[in-house]
Motif scaffolding. Structure first.
Motif, short mmCIF file in Angstrom:
data_model
loop_
_atom_site.label_atom_id
_atom_site.label_comp_id
_atom_site.label_asym_id
_atom_site.label_seq_id
_atom_site.Cartn_x
_atom_site.Cartn_y
_atom_site.Cartn_z
N GLY A 128 0.82 -1.21 0.00
CA GLY A 128 0.00 0.00 0.00
C GLY A 128 0.85 1.25 0.00
N ARG A 129 1.93 1.25 0.79
CA ARG A 129 2.81 2.43 0.85
C ARG A 129 3.57 2.63 -0.45
NH1 ARG A 129 6.02 0.97 6.03
NH2 ARG A 129 7.26 2.82 5.50
N VAL A 130 3.98 1.53 -1.09
CA VAL A 130 4.64 1.63 -2.40
C VAL A 130 3.68 2.22 -3.42
CG1 VAL A 130 5.63 0.28 -4.29
CG2 VAL A 130 6.28 -0.23 -1.93
N TYR A 131 2.45 1.73 -3.42
CA TYR A 131 1.44 2.24 -4.36
C TYR A 131 1.15 3.72 -4.11
CZ TYR A 131 -3.13 2.65 -6.66
OH TYR A 131 -4.20 3.05 -7.42
N GLU A 132 1.05 4.10 -2.84
CA GLU A 132 0.75 5.48 -2.50
C GLU A 132 1.81 6.43 -3.07
OE1 GLU A 132 -0.14 8.00 1.59
OE2 GLU A 132 1.55 6.58 1.55
N LEU A 133 3.07 6.11 -2.86
CA LEU A 133 4.14 6.98 -3.36
C LEU A 133 4.23 6.91 -4.87
CD1 LEU A 133 6.44 8.92 -2.79
CD2 LEU A 133 7.93 6.93 -2.34
N GLY A 134 4.08 5.73 -5.43
CA GLY A 134 4.15 5.59 -6.88
C GLY A 134 3.03 6.30 -7.61
N ALA A 135 1.85 6.35 -7.01
CA ALA A 135 0.71 6.99 -7.66
C ALA A 135 0.97 8.47 -7.93
CB ALA A 135 -0.55 6.82 -6.81
N VAL A 189 -17.88 4.87 2.94
CA VAL A 189 -17.38 3.50 3.04
C VAL A 189 -16.51 3.23 1.82
CG1 VAL A 189 -17.97 1.06 3.27
CG2 VAL A 189 -19.52 2.81 4.20
N GLY A 190 -15.23 2.97 2.05
CA GLY A 190 -14.32 2.59 0.97
C GLY A 190 -14.21 1.09 0.89
N VAL A 191 -14.35 0.54 -0.31
CA VAL A 191 -14.33 -0.91 -0.53
C VAL A 191 -13.16 -1.25 -1.45
CG1 VAL A 191 -15.59 -2.88 -1.47
CG2 VAL A 191 -16.82 -1.08 -0.23
N ASP A 192 -12.36 -2.25 -1.07
CA ASP A 192 -11.25 -2.66 -1.91
C ASP A 192 -10.86 -4.09 -1.56
OD1 ASP A 192 -9.20 -0.82 -3.74
OD2 ASP A 192 -8.29 -2.67 -3.03
N LEU A 193 -10.16 -4.75 -2.50
CA LEU A 193 -9.68 -6.11 -2.26
C LEU A 193 -8.38 -6.14 -1.47
CD1 LEU A 193 -10.31 -7.56 -5.84
CD2 LEU A 193 -11.50 -8.29 -3.76
N ALA A 194 -7.57 -5.08 -1.59
CA ALA A 194 -6.20 -5.10 -1.06
C ALA A 194 -6.16 -4.62 0.38
CB ALA A 194 -5.31 -4.24 -1.94
N LEU A 195 -5.92 -5.53 1.30
CA LEU A 195 -5.88 -5.17 2.71
C LEU A 195 -4.73 -4.20 3.03
CD1 LEU A 195 -7.14 -5.48 5.48
CD2 LEU A 195 -5.72 -7.52 5.83
N PRO A 196 -3.52 -4.35 2.45
CA PRO A 196 -2.48 -3.37 2.76
C PRO A 196 -2.88 -1.94 2.39
CG PRO A 196 -1.51 -5.31 1.75
CD PRO A 196 -3.00 -5.46 1.63
N CYS A 197 -3.62 -1.79 1.30
CA CYS A 197 -4.09 -0.45 0.92
C CYS A 197 -5.13 0.06 1.91
CB CYS A 197 -4.68 -0.48 -0.49
SG CYS A 197 -3.44 -0.62 -1.80
N LEU A 198 -6.03 -0.80 2.32
CA LEU A 198 -7.08 -0.38 3.24
C LEU A 198 -6.50 0.02 4.60
CD1 LEU A 198 -9.73 -3.12 2.41
CD2 LEU A 198 -9.85 -0.70 1.80
N GLU A 199 -5.51 -0.72 5.06
CA GLU A 199 -4.89 -0.36 6.34
C GLU A 199 -4.20 0.99 6.24
OE1 GLU A 199 -4.02 -4.89 8.02
OE2 GLU A 199 -2.48 -3.84 6.86
N LEU A 200 -3.53 1.25 5.13
CA LEU A 200 -2.92 2.55 4.93
C LEU A 200 -3.98 3.63 4.78
CD1 LEU A 200 -0.35 4.22 4.52
CD2 LEU A 200 -0.52 3.72 2.07
N ALA A 201 -5.08 3.32 4.09
CA ALA A 201 -6.17 4.29 3.92
C ALA A 201 -6.72 4.73 5.27
CB ALA A 201 -7.28 3.69 3.06
N ALA A 202 -6.91 3.76 6.17
CA ALA A 202 -7.44 4.10 7.49
C ALA A 202 -6.44 4.95 8.28
CB ALA A 202 -7.78 2.83 8.26
#
Length: 349
Positions: A128-135, A189-202
């Motif tokens: 999730g953190r890699v995706y956040e910075l890469g985005a 309510v945010g819905v996603d398959l990727a738990l690492p992203c959801l944990e970072l989102a919270a």
């Protein structure tokens, strides 16, 4: 994020390279294309132009730089995240995560390293953190403060008293936060398959003091109550889904919406410009987004109508500041940019 000098230099180099690709190489490719004699015909099927475009002298540079710079991006981003080390303990509330330990991720989702991100969004704790910075770099560094998503919220979502907003494919929360800020009385309510992203989102939502609820679930079966939402949204999501799954997403959105509720999906559409549309179709292959070309070719308004929604249509979205447009027509601009568009529909009263 405090970053080592070497990591900062690597990211700056990749960002500069991607900006050069968009602002210098693509206009040169356009010049080569426009100089063809006799002029190529305007066609609805951009892929029919491929043999002609592939023979242009600038095309190999444009093609290689897109994929090559994307690979460089993820290497630089991953190094920066790993060097940063563990984050401090997450802030207490007010955002929450609802993991589903029994959820089986679809094979179409796990088979691809989407965007060329190694391991994609879901496979390890740092994903999730890699995706956040890469985005941020994928957007050419122009979305560091998530102004893109705030613009979507401000211009594409009508101001009204929503009870619940469901954000499908929410990733690390970059759309859910602006919605909660714009509509503080709504349950988001945010819905996603990727738990690492959801944990970072919270984590990020809690840092902003936002009580957003993040739920690990498939967008075709969110587990939320029927008729409980006044707005169902997604940003940059439906082009990541196989076309045979999309009808079920629209069915789920229709099920969630109360009478009079709205659907707003931000994604891509064809522009009618053969060169730009071909570059977009081939972007799917160069960026490991195999479902993008068929999504652009599919009739999503018809899918929405088949799910019981009405007034379904695409309108253009100008991310430079104008936001939602009234028609499917984009302002002229020379550099490479994504053809953003908003799919609008509503649940009958």
């Amino acid at each position: 994020m405090v970053m080592a000098l070497e990591d900062r230099a690597n990211l700056d180099f990749v960002l500069s390279l991607r900006r050069h690709w968009a602002a210098t190489v693509y206009p040169r490719l356009r010049g080569d294309f426009d100089a063809i004699e006799p002029p190529p015909p305007r066609v609805n099927d951009a892929a029919s132009l491929a043999p002609l475009v592939h023979g242009l002298p600038t095309y190999p540079w444009f093609s290689w730089l897109e994929r090559g710079s994307q690979k460089m991006l993820w290497r630089a981003v991953t190094d920066a995240v790993v060097h940063e080390g563990d984050l401090a303990a997450p802030p207490a509330g007010p955002a929450s995560v609802e993991p589903d330990p029994d959820l089986v991720l679809p094979q179409w989702y796990t088979d691809w390293d989407i965007h060329l991100q190694p391991g994609s969004f879901w496979s390890h704790d740092l994903a999730g953190r890699v995706y956040e910075l890469g985005a941020r770099l994928v957007m050419l560094g122009e979305n560091d403060d998530y102004g893109f998503h705030r613009l979507f919220t401000r211009t594409a979502l009508p101001a009204r008293p929503y009870r619940r907003i469901v954000d499908m494919g929410c990733g690390f929360g970059k759309s859910a936060w602006p919605m909660k800020q714009a509509f503080p009385k709504a349950e988001v309510v945010g819905v996603d398959l990727a738990l690492p992203c959801l944990e970072l989102a919270a984590r990020r939502a809690s840092e902003r003091g936002l009580a957003v609820r993040f739920r690990q679930a498939d967008a075709v079966a969110t587990g939320l109550e029927t008729g409980s939402a006044d707005l169902v949204t997604s940003t940059m999501f439906v082009h990541e889904v196989p076309t045979d799954v999309l009808p079920d997403i629209f069915k789920e959105a229709s099920r969630l919406l109360a009478p009079g509720g709205l659907l707003r999906f931000l994604d891509f559409q064809r522009t009618g410009d053969g060169l730009r549309d071909l570059a977009m179709v081939e972007h799917g292959a160069r960026n490991n987004e195999p479902f993008l070309p068929p999504m652009i070719a599919a009739d999503l308004p018809a899918m929405a109508a088949a799910a019981g929604l009405v007034n379904a249509r695409w309108v253009a979205f100008d991310e430079r500041g104008g936001g939602r447009q009234e028609t499917l027509s984009w302002p002229e601009r020379p550099e490479w940019h994504f053809p953003w568009a908003v799919l609008e529909a509503e649940k009958p009263q």
